[in-house]
Scaffold this active site. Structure first.
Site, PDB file in Angstrom:
ATOM      1  N   GLU A   1      86.311  12.810  -0.247  1.00  0.00           N
ATOM      2  CA  GLU A   1      85.010  12.800   0.434  1.00  0.00           C
ATOM      3  C   GLU A   1      84.009  11.842  -0.196  1.00  0.00           C
ATOM      4  OE1 GLU A   1      82.957  16.585   0.600  1.00  0.00           O
ATOM      5  OE2 GLU A   1      83.560  17.082  -1.421  1.00  0.00           O
ATOM      6  N   TRP A  31      72.001  13.736  11.932  1.00  0.00           N
ATOM      7  CA  TRP A  31      73.462  13.626  11.830  1.00  0.00           C
ATOM      8  C   TRP A  31      73.953  13.632  13.269  1.00  0.00           C
ATOM      9  CZ3 TRP A  31      77.878  16.537  13.052  1.00  0.00           C
ATOM     10  CH2 TRP A  31      79.060  16.134  12.411  1.00  0.00           C
ATOM     11  N   LYS A  65      87.413  16.530  -3.258  1.00  0.00           N
ATOM     12  CA  LYS A  65      86.317  15.820  -3.942  1.00  0.00           C
ATOM     13  C   LYS A  65      86.589  14.324  -3.941  1.00  0.00           C
ATOM     14  CE  LYS A  65      83.851  18.102  -3.906  1.00  0.00           C
ATOM     15  NZ  LYS A  65      83.823  19.493  -3.566  1.00  0.00           N
ATOM     16  N   HIS A  90     109.464  19.278  -1.144  1.00  0.00           N
ATOM     17  CA  HIS A  90     109.781  19.504   0.272  1.00  0.00           C
ATOM     18  C   HIS A  90     109.158  18.444   1.170  1.00  0.00           C
ATOM     19  CE1 HIS A  90     111.689  23.298  -0.677  1.00  0.00           C
ATOM     20  NE2 HIS A  90     110.643  23.575  -1.441  1.00  0.00           N
ATOM     21  N   GLU A 134      90.874  21.419  -4.031  1.00  0.00           N
ATOM     22  CA  GLU A 134      89.468  21.068  -4.235  1.00  0.00           C
ATOM     23  C   GLU A 134      89.345  19.692  -4.913  1.00  0.00           C
ATOM     24  OE1 GLU A 134      86.785  21.957  -3.143  1.00  0.00           O
ATOM     25  OE2 GLU A 134      85.269  21.334  -4.575  1.00  0.00           O
ATOM     26  N   LYS A 148      75.522  17.978   4.443  1.00  0.00           N
ATOM     27  CA  LYS A 148      75.774  19.139   3.584  1.00  0.00           C
ATOM     28  C   LYS A 148      75.849  20.444   4.368  1.00  0.00           C
ATOM     29  CE  LYS A 148      75.221  20.912  -0.841  1.00  0.00           C
ATOM     30  NZ  LYS A 148      76.617  20.658  -1.185  1.00  0.00           N
ATOM     31  N   ASN A 204      67.396  20.287  15.827  1.00  0.00           N
ATOM     32  CA  ASN A 204      68.635  20.392  15.056  1.00  0.00           C
ATOM     33  C   ASN A 204      69.515  21.407  15.764  1.00  0.00           C
ATOM     34  OD1 ASN A 204      70.637  20.785  13.098  1.00  0.00           O
ATOM     35  ND2 ASN A 204      69.386  22.217  11.950  1.00  0.00           N
ATOM     36  N   GLY A 205      70.723  21.002  16.158  1.00  0.00           N
ATOM     37  CA  GLY A 205      71.619  21.924  16.857  1.00  0.00           C
ATOM     38  C   GLY A 205      72.258  21.224  18.042  1.00  0.00           C
ATOM     39  N   ARG A 224      71.203  16.614   4.875  1.00  0.00           N
ATOM     40  CA  ARG A 224      71.606  17.222   6.147  1.00  0.00           C
ATOM     41  C   ARG A 224      72.058  16.194   7.178  1.00  0.00           C
ATOM     42  NH1 ARG A 224      69.807  22.489   6.429  1.00  0.00           N
ATOM     43  NH2 ARG A 224      70.114  22.487   8.661  1.00  0.00           N
ATOM     44  N   CYS A 250      71.249  17.676  10.563  1.00  0.00           N
ATOM     45  CA  CYS A 250      69.927  17.204  10.953  1.00  0.00           C
ATOM     46  C   CYS A 250      68.877  17.985  10.171  1.00  0.00           C
ATOM     47  CB  CYS A 250      69.618  17.347  12.431  1.00  0.00           C
ATOM     48  SG  CYS A 250      70.730  16.407  13.471  1.00  0.00           S
TER      49      CYS A 250
HETATM   50  C1  F6R Z   1      82.780  19.759   0.239  1.00  0.00           C
HETATM   51  C2  F6R Z   1      81.776  20.537   0.898  1.00  0.00           C
HETATM   52  C3  F6R Z   1      82.112  21.162   2.207  1.00  0.00           C
HETATM   53  C4  F6R Z   1      81.507  22.571   2.294  1.00  0.00           C
HETATM   54  C5  F6R Z   1      81.713  23.145   3.693  1.00  0.00           C
HETATM   55  C6  F6R Z   1      81.186  24.569   3.801  1.00  0.00           C
HETATM   56  O1  F6R Z   1      82.329  19.243  -0.968  1.00  0.00           O
HETATM   57  O2  F6R Z   1      80.686  20.665   0.434  1.00  0.00           O
HETATM   58  O3  F6R Z   1      83.481  21.204   2.417  1.00  0.00           O
HETATM   59  O4  F6R Z   1      82.085  23.381   1.334  1.00  0.00           O
HETATM   60  O5  F6R Z   1      81.052  22.347   4.627  1.00  0.00           O
HETATM   61  O6  F6R Z   1      79.821  24.631   3.531  1.00  0.00           O
HETATM   62  P1  F6R Z   1      79.120  25.972   3.115  1.00  0.00           P
HETATM   63  O7  F6R Z   1      79.670  26.399   1.816  1.00  0.00           O
HETATM   64  O8  F6R Z   1      77.670  25.635   3.034  1.00  0.00           O
HETATM   65  O9  F6R Z   1      79.416  26.971   4.184  1.00  0.00           O
END
Ligand code: F6R
Length: 614
Positions: free
Chosen positions: A494, A74, A491, A510, A487, A609, A100-101, A27, A2
């Site tokens: 997501e 969000w 990517k 396995h 990773e 994010k 937000n929260g 956000r 949010c």
């Molecule tokens: C994936 C991504 C998330 C963040 C995770 C942690 O692309 O961005 O998996 O890495 O939410 O976020 P931070 O690094 O801000 O603690």
């Protein structure tokens, strides 16, 4: 999660708030809303979906006013719809707020208020807080600031809030606990409020980051008054923002994610600028200097993080253990904190977080601190909550990352971890001078090598085209390339919604090998190094089952080239630095696949994010 934006002053609030909400859309983008106070009238507009929907909706509405609050959501409590969108108002519409929260005890407060006859319109925890402030204000006759403070004293949970009241039109009240909030101080008692500094930077560079349990009254006649939640007034600490406006614009790129992928030669360089000198043979990390002895003597270092940052931690584990011979454990913050972990004052806990606001990482860190551990941070966002509660740490200096999928933050985190590992190894004497100097030179050459990979973008796009319709994908790597495989898979899933899994290459036999058929793309990191031959064997196993093989190899490779369906060459480097290069083709592949599938690359569905809820 949010985003909050608010303004009070002499300017029109609407354009400032809407522009700010667009900057904070990373956000959350389930709904957006705005409330404006104008000549005793409170106009509130809310719409499901993005800020653009809200803009369309308000085109023919009265949007004037010099005081306003806005929100991009969000969803946590209640589905994303117009009713649950913020701002929420008290029953008679006098008080309105954005939040937000999560208010954890909202249910009991709601029942208490319902027993007094209040009727709620939405499913949200936020509306409950708004009603509570109203109830306190009307029953006790106190002003908005005091009513908000008394209400927050009853609240369990996390919040950043902005409250506005029809009867007190010259002020807004802001407060925070565990969710970020920044106040920008304008020229003549005009104030800008936001969840981070990006909506503020074009108006003022003077900011106050609210701390937990602080509440401020922003009055366009009397200025700012800051209090602790228990009433003591205090002096606000005004800081100067270093953020550049261009850093938060797309600058001609189609998406923020593409811009951020292409920024990596610069962001990696910014990350080690002033911290290493290959010619003179030194690494320096001022941020952790006071803790270096404790670090080299530590029995173990625990790295805590979530998502991509957790993957960076896994790379860090290889680097710290191999170079500095320090035992490292890497933990998901969300698991660590609920496990009653055994930690004490001899432990060092390093939190890795791009945003510095991730609720689980923050809470895990607080737990470690409460048990006496030294807590360090590797964060990107300057002034973020994690960077402020840690004993010390190192910023990644990657610049603002706006695309929801993390790219340049990951390579910057790995760069900081590499610098730390080298620094500790040198101090501890676990690395030879020759190896140390070679690694420094290799690290200095990384930005230019990343650029060489980025220059292959068109070729990588052609490969992406071949696999854009896949329903599943496997990513395989060994050693420090295993986190790169994780990773790569993250990517892809997501942003393109293709199911993908990362595995240690040797683990494939396995179980996951059962999935392989001619439809399954398997992405493998097969760069030169000690495990090359082993990976080649794993590759043969994939090909024997007719899997489609896309391999990231070292320039000049012939063996894998002759077996794989596609190869992407990356420049040769020290094996410890391979993750910094091998991750780039996977970022580009995911990006192109997502674009070809018409996915919203910068704002993938259901994600946000900054995950400030648990
Ligand atoms: C994936 C991504 C998330 C963040 C995770 C942690 O692309 O961005 O998996 O890495 O939410 O976020 P931070 O690094 O801000 O603690």
């Amino acid at each position: 999660m949010c985003g909050i934006v608010a303004y009070i002053g002499k300017k029109e609030a609407y354009p400032i708030i809407v522009k700010g909400l667009k900057r904070l859309e990373y956000r959350g983008y389930d709904s957006a809303g705005i409330a404006l106070l104008n000549n005793g009238e409170l106009n509130t507009y809310k719409k499901q979906g993005k800020v653009a929907n809200l803009e369309d909706f308000t085109k023919d509405k009265d949007c004037s006013g010099h005081v306003g609050i806005g929100h991009t959501r969000w969803a946590t409590h209640g589905p994303p719809n117009d009713v649950n969108a913020h701002p929420h108002a008290s029953e008679n519409g006098n008080i309105t707020l954005v939040h937000n929260g999560i208010i954890e005890n909202y249910n009991s407060i709601r029942q208490q208020l319902e027993s007094k006859g209040y009727v709620f319109k939405s499913d949200t925890d936020t509306e409950v807080l708004c009603y509570l402030i109203y109830d306190i204000k009307t029953n006790t006759g106190v002003k908005l600031g005091k009513a908000t403070r008394l209400a927050l004293q009853q609240v369990v949970g996390a919040y950043a809030i902005v409250v506005m009241c029809k009867d007190e039109p010259n002020k807004i009240v802001v407060a925070r606990k565990s969710s970020p909030l920044v106040v920008g101080i304008g020229k003549e008692n005009d104030f800008y409020v936001a969840s981070d500094a990006t909506p503020i930077v074009e108006y003022t560079k003077q900011v106050v980051y609210l701390n937990d349990d602080e509440i401020a009254v922003l009055n366009k006649e009397k200025g700012m008054k800051l209090f602790n939640i228990d009433e003591d007034q205090k002096e606000p600490y005004i800081e100067e923002l270093e953020l550049r406006l261009e850093a938060i614009e797309k600058e001609g790129y189609e998406h923020f994610m593409l811009k951020e992928i292409h920024e990596q030669p610069r962001s990696i360089k910014d990350c080690f600028r002033g911290r290493l000198n290959a010619e003179k043979g030194w690494v320096s990390l001022g941020g952790i200097k006071d803790y270096e002895q404790k670090m080299i003597k530590a029995n173990r270092i625990i790295m805590i993080a979530c998502g991509t940052s957790w993957h960076a931690g896994l790379v860090g584990e290889y680097l710290f253990e191999d170079l500095a011979r320090i035992n490292v454990e890497v933990e998901y913050a969300s698991e660590f904190r609920y496990r009653n972990p055994i930690i004490n004052e001899n432990d060092i806990v390093i939190a890795i977080s791009q945003s510095g606001e991730t609720a689980d990482t923050l809470a895990a860190l607080e737990l470690a601190k409460s048990k006496g551990a030294t807590i360090l941070g590797i964060c990107n966002v300057v002034g973020s909550s994690i960077s402020r509660i840690t004993d010390a740490g190192s910023y990644t200096h990657a610049g603002p990352e706006i695309g929801v999928a993390s790219t340049k933050a990951f390579t910057a985190q790995v760069t900081v971890l590499t610098l730390m590992a080298l620094y500790l190894a040198k101090l501890k004497g676990t690395i030879s001078e020759t190896k140390f100097r070679t690694m420094l030179s290799e690290l200095e050459a990384i930005p230019q090598k990343v650029q060489q990979i980025l220059d292959k973008n068109e070729g990588i796009k052609l490969i992406a085209k071949q696999y854009k319709n896949a329903s599943n994908a496997l990513y395989l790597g060994r050693g420090s390339s295993f986190p790169v495989a994780l990773e790569g898979a993250l990517k892809l899933k997501e942003i393109s919604y293709i199911h993908a899994e990362g595995y240690p290459a040797a683990e494939m036999k396995h179980g996951p090998i059962a999935l392989i058929d001619e439809e399954m793309p398997v992405f493998v990191i097969a760069t030169s190094g000690p495990s090359y031959e082993k990976v080649v064997s794993n590759i043969q196993e994939v090909k024997a089952r007719k899997g489609k093989l896309i391999a990231v190899v070292t320039e000049g490779d012939e063996q894998v080239h002759s077996i794989a369906d596609n190869t992407i060459e990356i420049p040769d480097t020290d094996e410890h630095l391979v993750p910094l290069l091998a991750t780039i083709p996977f970022q580009l592949l995911s990006y192109h696949i997502a674009v070809m599938r018409n996915c919203n690359v910068d704002q993938p569905r259901n994600l946000a994010k900054s995950v400030t809820v648990e």
